[in-house]
Write an enzyme that holds these catalytic residues in place. Structure first.
Site, short mmCIF file in Angstrom:
data_model
loop_
_atom_site.label_atom_id
_atom_site.label_comp_id
_atom_site.label_asym_id
_atom_site.label_seq_id
_atom_site.Cartn_x
_atom_site.Cartn_y
_atom_site.Cartn_z
N THR A 204 47.71 41.61 35.67
CA THR A 204 46.97 40.60 34.93
C THR A 204 46.76 39.37 35.81
OG1 THR A 204 48.88 39.39 34.06
CG2 THR A 204 48.10 41.28 32.78
N ASP A 205 45.68 38.64 35.55
CA ASP A 205 45.60 37.29 36.10
C ASP A 205 46.72 36.49 35.43
OD1 ASP A 205 44.80 35.03 37.44
OD2 ASP A 205 42.70 35.21 36.88
N TRP A 206 47.13 35.41 36.07
CA TRP A 206 48.31 34.67 35.61
C TRP A 206 48.08 34.10 34.21
CZ3 TRP A 206 48.96 37.23 39.61
CH2 TRP A 206 50.13 37.21 40.36
#
Length: 805
Positions: free
Chosen positions: A231-233
């Site tokens: 995932t993106d952060w």
């Protein structure tokens, strides 16, 4: 479990241990289970340089990194069109990652430049998916030669920074496949990337990391990708849905908050443990293969050597856009005035997660001594913050009057192109334009050296004789630019994006940015030059454009079923590198498509008087289109024009070739799509876009009647039913208004990015669970008008998380 690579490890793991591997250990590291021989690995930002924070990996935010080479950004590298050199840069990035014990390098970024206003365009290659994909694949190959992993991002259709964590991207299937997924397809199939980062946004109503269509049907089944998806952060919405879609690793740590969700889902039979095991297997594959680099002492990299390769890439990426009266290169006997704040303090990279702490940073003024150019002095000329100061203009004009040539350094500052925010317009700051206009009155021999990460309007270009665009050229960019100005290097960069005359001419003008809840890609496949060349819209500089100090002649085109050959002769007096571009035009009108599309390119070095034969082969993407009726890639039976050019609009050689089709079925036969057939897509009506989509358009506005939830942004507190939250938000808006009015742009940007546009879920996901989901539940209850119930929820004992399993 028999198909799992690490079944011997997985069968020893408890359910709690499996769940723990699905989320980070802290902000930058994966979870370890040392009793089973599973170490942590480190992930670091790094599209154009390693940004490994000098502080503890448990700390969030954009903290300064350990010194690393700041290479030119992707937007700059794309102008080189040099696959071999970009692979070399990738290799140097990989070597630096190993030296800092970084196992996963978060890059490259390959989202399309749909709109020139996207605040993160400096981190993306191009408006063309073929060029972006080829360059990304070369980067990935270079990085991964050192045993670590690249992580290509952001998958997919993330082309807007404002509200990107909650925005719904609405795009038709054909545009999704041909424009927004093609670069990822090349990165997977040719680059063999070991990791992919999912994007924040929704895609046609579902968050990308939960979207079975792109995550399973396309990525896993069609492309046969067996790597890890990260995932993106803070980009996880529903953790269980993400696991079902094969989005293995959630970053950063949730402090155990989402571990419990996974465990509960398996115990309730909502999630099959076999699905979790597959995700665990792919995380183990990434961890165990990349962790090998930590078993040998890390070797320091050669700082000077890496600096030189950064300079080489900058030299090949700088674009000469105008050279009236051959003002460039500057002759040795000319007196030069250097004007502009960017000459003293270079703008050499973007802002946000990719910001690198450079090992060396060259300064234009300090490089003049070795350039052979005679400088008579420097004047600041303008303030970087956009405010006008007449004294600076006066001093600059006094210096310009004494010079034969004025080198004027202009551009966008660090707060104009920022991760998390989009630009408001395509213009340079007005104080810079005022300076240029005033200088023109005292000296017409002006060469502008431009710094920005994306396209800008240039109504002022008539007042300059020379224009060099350095983009964001990294730590060695100052010297690279001077080597071109002096003639030591012949410019060879060509634009990887179109420069329109004005923002109103762009295909996304009426649909960027998206409104509160969604953004509509009504232009479909017509982005960038695909639109301008089809709709016959005049542009300032076409895609693929770039001048040289020499001239080239194209000849002797031969076309067969395998590809094309032709010859290029350097007809000038200096050596140079030419970028030959292959475009293909389908003569049939049965299926709407852009007038021409890039399908190949080659950069070649040619000495004066020399002729070289160029070969560009066709591939599986040369003639294909995505057939929405068959849900498959097909080739339309037709004659195709084969176009060889030095830009998308400067076609030098033309031939044609008949291609046998793969499908006789006609697409769009039951649709009335006149705007798409003509390419005039700036004002596509809703009903026509709905025909293309195949479903009714959702409202672009937030639903004011429903309660706020995890995925709503803080900005929606304006509609909160709870008076306390609504008053607090109004006070917050007042603070932001005051910051903007008083010119406190940095503080304003920080609040806009880190608070205003953040969804409620990010309060927990981006604090490592320090703010629990239970606390977020309480805040939402207060926001929705249940004050005392919300306070009670917040004060309850925190639910059990990772520390208890």
């Amino acid at each position: 479990m028999s198909n799992l690579k690490y079944q011997h490890i997985i069968k020893k793991m408890t359910l709690e241990q499996k769940a723990s591997l699905m989320s980070g250990k802290d902000f930058w590291q994966t979870q370890d289970i040392l009793s089973l021989g599973i170490p942590s690995i480190f992930l670091a930002d790094g599209p154009h340089g390693i940004r490994k924070q000098a502080v503890s990996s448990s700390q969030m935010g954009f903290n300064q990194g350990i010194p690393a080479t700041c290479f030119p950004t992707e937007a700059t590298v794309a102008n080189s069109w040099n696959i071999e050199l970009s692979e070399a840069v990738g290799s140097y990035l990989g070597k630096e990652a190993v030296s800092q014990n970084v196992h996963v390098l978060l890059g490259p970024g390959i989202n399309m430049k749909r709109s020139p206003l996207c605040g993160r365009n400096f981190e993306y290659f191009s408006e063309d998916p073929y060029l972006a994909g080829k360059l990304a694949a070369s980067y990935i190959r270079g990085v991964q030669t050192h045993g670590i992993s690249a992580c290509v991002k952001h998958y997919c259709a993330k082309n807007q920074e404002e509200r990107s964590m909650s925005l719904n991207t609405i795009v038709d299937e054909r545009a999704l496949r041909e424009i927004y997924l093609t670069a990822f397809e090349i990165a997977v199939k040719e680059g063999k990337t070991k990791a992919i980062m999912s994007s924040y946004n929704k895609l046609n109503g579902e968050y990308t990391n939960e979207n079975l269509h792109i995550m399973v049907n396309i990525l896993r089944d069609e492309w046969e990708y067996d790597g890890c998806v990260i995932t993106d952060w803070g980009g996880s919405s529903d953790r269980v849905k993400g696991i079902k879609a094969g989005n293995e690793l959630e970053m950063p740590s949730s402090g155990g908050e989402t571990d419990r969700q996974i465990i509960d889902a398996i115990k309730s039979n909502e999630l099959a443990e076999e699905q979790l095991d597959e995700c665990v297997d792919r995380v183990l594959d990434l961890v165990l293969k990349t962790s090998q680099i930590g078993k040998t002492p890390s070797m320091p990299f050669d700082v000077a050597k890496h600096h030189r390769i950064s300079q080489k890439m900058a030299e090949e990426s700088i674009v000469l856009l105008k050279n009236k009266d051959d003002i460039l290169p500057i002759k040795y006997n000319k007196k030069v005035a250097v004007i502009g704040d960017f000459a003293k303090e270079a703008r050499y990279q973007g802002s946000g997660s990719s910001q690198v702490n450079p090992t060396i940073l060259e300064n234009t003024l300090e490089c003049f001594a070795e350039s052979g150019i005679t400088s008579i002095g420097y004047a600041q000329g303008f303030l970087r913050n956009g405010k006008t100061q007449k004294k600076l203009v006066k001093t600059a004009c006094e210096l310009a009057q004494k010079a034969d040539v004025v080198l004027l350094y202009l551009g966008l500052d660090e707060l104009s192109e920022v991760q998390g925010l989009d630009r408001k317009d395509m213009r340079l700051p007005s104080n810079q334009i005022e300076l240029l206009n005033t200088l023109y009155k005292v000296n017409e021999n002006i060469v502008v050296c431009l710094s920005s990460g994306s396209a800008i309007e240039m109504p002022w270009i008539i007042k300059v004789k020379g224009l060099l665009h350095g983009y964001l050229s990294g730590q060695a960019g100052a010297r690279a630019l001077l080597r071109i100005i002096s003639g030591d290097v012949n410019p060879s960069g060509k634009l990887a994006e179109t420069y329109p005359y004005r923002y109103e001419d762009t295909p996304t003008y009426n649909h960027f940015p998206g409104k509160e809840a969604s953004v509509e890609y009504r232009e479909s496949v017509y982005i960038g030059y695909r639109y301008y060349d089809t709709a016959n819209v005049n542009v300032l500089f076409p895609f693929g454009f770039g001048l040289s100090y020499t001239s080239y002649e194209y000849s002797d085109l031969k076309v067969n079923s395998e590809g094309v050959t032709f010859k290029i002769t350097n007809t000038g007096s200096v050596p140079g590198m030419e970028i030959a571009q292959l475009y293909i035009h389908c003569q049939s009108k049965a299926i709407f498509r852009p007038y021409k599309e890039l399908k190949g390119f080659k950069k070649v070095f040619i000495n004066p008087g020399e002729t070289k034969e160029i070969t560009i082969s066709f591939d599986d993407k040369s003639f294909r289109y995505f057939d929405i009726e068959n849900n498959s890639w097909e080739v339309e039976e037709s004659s195709y024009d084969i176009l060889i050019g030095s830009s998308s609009q400067d076609i030098k050689l033309t031939d044609s070739l008949f291609i046998t089709g793969t499908s006789k079925q006609q697409t769009y036969t039951n649709h009335s799509l006149k705007h798409y057939q003509s390419g005039q897509i700036q004002n596509v009506p809703s009903h026509e876009f709905e025909q293309l989509l195949g479903y009714p358009l959702p409202s672009p506005l937030w639903d004011r009647n429903r309660p706020l939830d995890y995925n709503d942004s803080i900005a929606q507190c304006i509609y909160a039913k709870g008076l306390v939250i609504r008053i607090s938000f109004r006070f917050f808006q007042l603070i932001m208004w005051l910051l903007e009015r008083t010119g406190q742009r940095k503080a304003y940007n920080f609040l806009k990015v880190s608070v205003y546009n953040m969804p409620f879920r990010a309060l927990s996901l981006l604090t490592g669970g320090k703010i629990s989901f239970q606390t977020v539940d309480g805040i939402l209850l207060i926001a929705n008008g249940h004050f005392f119930k919300g306070i009670g929820t917040i004060l309850k004992k925190k639910q059990k998380g990772r520390n208890d399993v």
